[in-house]
Write an enzyme that holds these catalytic residues in place. Structure first.
Site, PDB file in Angstrom:
ATOM      1  N   ARG A  94     -15.650  14.385 -32.971  1.00  0.00           N
ATOM      2  CA  ARG A  94     -14.907  15.468 -32.327  1.00  0.00           C
ATOM      3  C   ARG A  94     -15.401  16.767 -32.958  1.00  0.00           C
ATOM      4  NH1 ARG A  94     -12.155  13.425 -27.715  1.00  0.00           N
ATOM      5  NH2 ARG A  94     -14.338  13.900 -27.322  1.00  0.00           N
ATOM      6  N   PHE A 102      -9.105  20.567 -24.320  1.00  0.00           N
ATOM      7  CA  PHE A 102      -9.455  19.151 -24.327  1.00  0.00           C
ATOM      8  C   PHE A 102     -10.630  18.980 -23.369  1.00  0.00           C
ATOM      9  CE2 PHE A 102      -9.476  14.693 -23.220  1.00  0.00           C
ATOM     10  CZ  PHE A 102      -9.651  14.190 -24.492  1.00  0.00           C
ATOM     11  N   THR A 103     -11.509  18.062 -23.690  1.00  0.00           N
ATOM     12  CA  THR A 103     -12.797  17.945 -22.986  1.00  0.00           C
ATOM     13  C   THR A 103     -12.627  17.824 -21.468  1.00  0.00           C
ATOM     14  OG1 THR A 103     -12.692  15.587 -23.470  1.00  0.00           O
ATOM     15  CG2 THR A 103     -13.991  16.947 -24.966  1.00  0.00           C
ATOM     16  N   TYR A 163       0.843  -1.212   0.000  1.00  0.00           N
ATOM     17  CA  TYR A 163       0.000   0.000   0.000  1.00  0.00           C
ATOM     18  C   TYR A 163       0.871   1.254   0.000  1.00  0.00           C
ATOM     19  CZ  TYR A 163      -3.909   3.050   1.163  1.00  0.00           C
ATOM     20  OH  TYR A 163      -4.863   4.034   1.129  1.00  0.00           O
ATOM     21  N   PHE A 201     -20.683  14.030 -25.011  1.00  0.00           N
ATOM     22  CA  PHE A 201     -20.364  13.135 -26.134  1.00  0.00           C
ATOM     23  C   PHE A 201     -20.264  11.677 -25.700  1.00  0.00           C
ATOM     24  CE2 PHE A 201     -15.946  12.439 -24.974  1.00  0.00           C
ATOM     25  CZ  PHE A 201     -15.671  13.543 -24.182  1.00  0.00           C
ATOM     26  N   ASP A 228       0.255  19.750 -20.989  1.00  0.00           N
ATOM     27  CA  ASP A 228      -0.445  18.481 -21.116  1.00  0.00           C
ATOM     28  C   ASP A 228       0.465  17.656 -22.013  1.00  0.00           C
ATOM     29  OD1 ASP A 228      -1.902  16.265 -21.981  1.00  0.00           O
ATOM     30  OD2 ASP A 228      -3.800  17.273 -21.607  1.00  0.00           O
ATOM     31  N   LYS A 233      -1.736   6.824 -23.484  1.00  0.00           N
ATOM     32  CA  LYS A 233      -1.399   7.067 -24.893  1.00  0.00           C
ATOM     33  C   LYS A 233       0.080   6.724 -25.122  1.00  0.00           C
ATOM     34  CE  LYS A 233      -5.308   9.574 -24.390  1.00  0.00           C
ATOM     35  NZ  LYS A 233      -6.039   9.679 -23.116  1.00  0.00           N
TER      36      LYS A 233
HETATM   37  N1  F0G Z   1      -5.380  15.248 -22.098  1.00  0.00           N
HETATM   38  C1  F0G Z   1      -5.434  14.868 -23.381  1.00  0.00           C
HETATM   39  C2  F0G Z   1      -4.718  15.654 -24.412  1.00  0.00           C
HETATM   40  C3  F0G Z   1      -6.161  13.722 -23.735  1.00  0.00           C
HETATM   41  O1  F0G Z   1      -6.205  13.335 -25.013  1.00  0.00           O
HETATM   42  C4  F0G Z   1      -6.825  12.985 -22.722  1.00  0.00           C
HETATM   43  C5  F0G Z   1      -7.616  11.806 -23.061  1.00  0.00           C
HETATM   44  C6  F0G Z   1      -6.747  13.437 -21.407  1.00  0.00           C
HETATM   45  C7  F0G Z   1      -6.001  14.576 -21.129  1.00  0.00           C
HETATM   46  C8  F0G Z   1      -7.464  12.739 -20.289  1.00  0.00           C
HETATM   47  O2  F0G Z   1      -6.822  11.566 -19.984  1.00  0.00           O
HETATM   48  O3  F0G Z   1      -8.485   9.776 -20.584  1.00  0.00           O
HETATM   49  O4  F0G Z   1      -6.471   9.281 -19.189  1.00  0.00           O
HETATM   50  O5  F0G Z   1      -8.347  10.594 -18.266  1.00  0.00           O
HETATM   51  N2  F0G Z   1      -7.937  11.501 -24.230  1.00  0.00           N
HETATM   52  C9  F0G Z   1      -8.669  10.315 -24.633  1.00  0.00           C
HETATM   53  C10 F0G Z   1      -8.932  10.374 -26.112  1.00  0.00           C
HETATM   54  C11 F0G Z   1      -9.880  10.011 -23.831  1.00  0.00           C
HETATM   55  O6  F0G Z   1      -9.640   9.501 -26.620  1.00  0.00           O
HETATM   56  O7  F0G Z   1      -8.411  11.275 -26.785  1.00  0.00           O
HETATM   57  P1  F0G Z   1      -7.582  10.231 -19.485  1.00  0.00           P
END
Ligand code: F0G
Length: 478
Positions: free
Chosen positions: A390, A132-133, A80, A453, A223, A266
């Site tokens: 997108r 980014f979303t 842990y 989305f 990021d 990624k």
């Molecule tokens: N920042 C970027 C640029 C991303 O593309 C993503 C996730 C995140 C942050 C968030 O990270 O999913 O690990 O919580 N992108 C995915 C996509 C979901 O399909 O582009 P996460």
């Protein structure tokens, strides 16, 4: 050129690996695909993966692990606290990116959440390239105001600007001069800007951003989710860097920022994991105080010991130019096939995906009728290819008007698909392009409160891709 790398005559870098374990996939018949699509409310997120043939929904958590990652997982220390695997991960991050404090999180948005909680006060601005979303929603939930300072070319799918991920330095300076330091939480720069088509920033631009943030006394946070690919584009496109190593460029980028968030799903080739990495001691302490509330003990942050082992190894692989060059060349290959057939895509081609321009693909569907959502659904129906919207569904918040990019992302998981798979995808896109007038607009019949989305549901406004093509390539394959 790095050792062991070769391109074939179609410009695809020969993979620096061979396949040892495979996972079966199958193409279901058209009536089944139609039923699956209806059940999913015409949202590709809501399909079952067993109903998908080629899954290009995302490159997130979908890469293939290497034998070294799998072997490392056997060494996972599941303690842990004080886990050996954490210290191995910390060392990999320090060696590769140079940040002193490393806080693992369950995935990228876990890191974004913690960062927003500690850095954003209500009313403060977060200037960034586009958005980014999940990054934006965490800033907004903390009361912050997302402020787009991308260059105008970022939202022009036809502009061939080589660094559409750049920040508009004049716009950033205006924002900082008016609001910094008190009313600016941090400046965020995203590597290989996802929502614009996977577009890199140049090193010169990042240096400019660093100077402005230093002058105005605000933190600069990367990021760094797709930092390896951004570094490769700098090597290939920006004068003076052709002889740099990928690892050297990655480190140069990281050194310019005060810290970084990573979705390790990624570039780090892991199914789950994220990181928040910073240099500032106080900031790290405040994050560690919160990580125990939201993620777990600071030595695992929501990850298992074996996840941290795979991640540490993945970080090393993400600096291997041959590996990165291979998957970037796969996007270029797919894009090349589509361009040859006159299909409208975002240029220059990004690293992790090919983005179809739904406004030009389906000019008869107005943006309020969700052309990218409709196109993604059509690709599924035509050949069980899963992609992601997108556009206005991802981009619009509440009743804010949105007339931005309207794209469908064909995202290429790393080390997973072959050139044959991608050639099939190009054929399915071509099939839908030839029948595009049979793709009607949608209406949204369910809209969730946040990040709509993911779970929104739709209905077509007219018969959808009917009559079905009798002798489509998909049928021939069957
Ligand atoms: N920042 C970027 C640029 C991303 O593309 C993503 C996730 C995140 C942050 C968030 O990270 O999913 O690990 O919580 N992108 C995915 C996509 C979901 O399909 O582009 P996460």
């Amino acid at each position: 050129m790095c050792p062991g790398y070769a391109d074939n005559d179609q410009g695809v870098t020969v993979p620096p690996w061979k396949i040892k374990v495979v996972e079966p996939i199958a193409l279901g018949p058209e009536p089944e695909r139609r039923r699956a699509l209806e059940t999913a409310g015409y949202n590709t997120f809501l399909l079952r993966s067993e109903d998908v043939f080629i899954d290009l929904l995302t490159d997130s958590g979908t890469s293939a692990l290497s034998q070294e990652q799998r072997a490392a997982m056997e060494l996972g220390d599941e303690a842990y606290a004080g886990s050996r695997s954490f210290f191995r991960l910390e060392q990999a991050v320090r060696e590769t990116y140079g940040y002193r404090h490393v806080i693992p999180t369950h995935q990228g948005r876990g890191a974004e959440h913690l960062l927003a909680k500690v850095l954003v006060e209500p009313g403060q601005l977060v200037p960034s390239n586009l958005y980014f979303t999940t990054s934006r929603v965490h800033v907004e939930l903390a009361g912050g105001v997302w402020t787009d300072v991308s260059i105008p070319e970022a939202e022009d799918p036809e502009s061939t600007h080589p660094f559409k991920g750049n920040l508009d330095l004049a716009a950033l300076e205006r924002v900082l001069a008016a609001a910094a330091p008190e009313r600016v939480a941090f400046v965020r720069v995203e590597a290989c800007l996802n929502m614009a088509g996977g577009q890199p920033f140049s090193l010169a631009n990042l240096v400019g951003v660093r100077e402005l943030t230093r002058t105005h006394g605000v933190p600069l946070i990367l990021d760094a989710t797709r930092i390896s690919e951004n570094a490769l584009f700098i090597k290939d496109r920006e004068a003076g860097h052709a002889d740099s190593t990928l690892a050297g460029l990655i480190r140069e980028i990281a050194d310019l920022a005060d810290g970084a968030v990573f979705s390790s799903k990624k570039d780090h080739f892991v199914p789950i994991g994220g990181l928040l990495a910073v240099n500032d001691d106080d900031l790290a302490e405040r994050v560690r105080e919160l990580v125990v509330v939201y993620e777990g003990f600071p030595h695992y942050g929501g990850l298992a010991g074996h996840d941290m082992e795979a991640l540490a190894q993945g970080i090393h692989e993400s600096t291997d130019e041959r590996i990165v060059r291979h998957y970037v060349s796969q996007s270029a290959y797919l894009a090349g096939l589509l361009l040859e057939r006159g299909i409208p895509i975002v240029v220059p081609v990004g690293a992790h995906a090919v983005f179809l321009d739904a406004k030009r693909f389906l000019p008869h569907v107005p943006q309020e009728e969700f052309p990218a959502q409709a196109l993604a659904a059509a690709l599924y129906l035509a050949g069980a290819v899963r992609s992601m919207e997108r556009g206005i569904v991802s981009g619009q918040r509440g009743n804010d008007p949105y007339d931005g990019l309207e794209l469908v992302r064909l995202t290429i998981p790393r080390r997973v698909y072959t050139q044959e798979h991608l050639a099939y995808v190009a054929d399915i896109v071509t099939d839908v392009y030839e029948r595009r007038e049979l793709v009607p607009g949608f209406q949204m019949v369910y809209e969730p409160a946040h990040l709509r989305f993911f779970q929104a549901r739709f209905e077509p406004r007219a018969p959808f891709l009917e009559p079905p093509r009798e002798k489509s390539r998909a049928a021939a394959v069957r």
